[in-house]
Design a protein around this motif. Sequence first.
Motif, mmCIF file in Angstrom:
data_model
loop_
_atom_site.group_PDB
_atom_site.id
_atom_site.type_symbol
_atom_site.label_atom_id
_atom_site.label_comp_id
_atom_site.label_asym_id
_atom_site.label_seq_id
_atom_site.Cartn_x
_atom_site.Cartn_y
_atom_site.Cartn_z
ATOM 1 N N UNK A 17 -32.736 -27.056 -29.429
ATOM 2 C CA UNK A 17 -32.502 -28.441 -29.586
ATOM 3 C C UNK A 17 -31.100 -28.742 -29.086
ATOM 4 N N UNK A 18 -30.111 -28.073 -29.135
ATOM 5 C CA UNK A 18 -28.644 -28.243 -28.584
ATOM 6 C C UNK A 18 -28.709 -28.366 -27.192
ATOM 7 N N UNK A 19 -29.546 -27.652 -26.480
ATOM 8 C CA UNK A 19 -29.389 -27.756 -24.941
ATOM 9 C C UNK A 19 -30.259 -28.794 -24.518
ATOM 10 N N UNK A 20 -31.213 -29.254 -25.216
ATOM 11 C CA UNK A 20 -32.063 -30.400 -24.952
ATOM 12 C C UNK A 20 -31.017 -31.750 -25.262
ATOM 13 N N UNK A 21 -30.304 -31.808 -26.197
ATOM 14 C CA UNK A 21 -29.493 -32.983 -26.582
ATOM 15 C C UNK A 21 -28.339 -33.058 -25.494
ATOM 16 N N UNK A 22 -27.901 -32.065 -24.929
ATOM 17 C CA UNK A 22 -26.859 -31.984 -23.993
ATOM 18 C C UNK A 22 -27.540 -32.491 -22.759
ATOM 19 N N UNK A 23 -28.912 -32.132 -22.331
ATOM 20 C CA UNK A 23 -29.463 -32.782 -21.225
ATOM 21 C C UNK A 23 -29.901 -34.304 -21.440
ATOM 22 N N UNK A 24 -30.097 -34.589 -22.419
ATOM 23 C CA UNK A 24 -30.199 -36.148 -22.739
ATOM 24 C C UNK A 24 -29.036 -37.050 -22.547
#
Length: 120
Positions: A17-24
């Motif tokens: 989730x953290x990785x995807x939020x940073x990507x977004x």
Amino acid sequence: MTRDTYAALQLKIQKEITRLQKQAQALQSKQRSPVITSIVRSMREYDITPEEIASAYNKKKPARPATRPARAATAAKRTVPPKYKHPETGATWTGRGKAPRWISEAETAGKSRDQFLIKR
């Protein structure tokens, strides 16, 4: 095949989730930069100040028009004339909805609803 515990699975999911939020966030900031540049260019072209933008941004948005009129609004505009009248009390009834107590009691006593009709 090893079996992961609940806590380990939860930790993996949180990291994802953290990785995807940073990507977004990176994608959004990448897309925002040209938009901001375009806005600044337009502001300079039309001599618009940041204060004008702020005041326009803070104005109340107009309400969106309804796609179709509400039933309650149109129904409230028309009044229906009374159809029945109690001879002694003068109470009236349109003939719509639940019958008033005086009509119900009269019908129970054997009287006809037609006796209370208002003659026009």
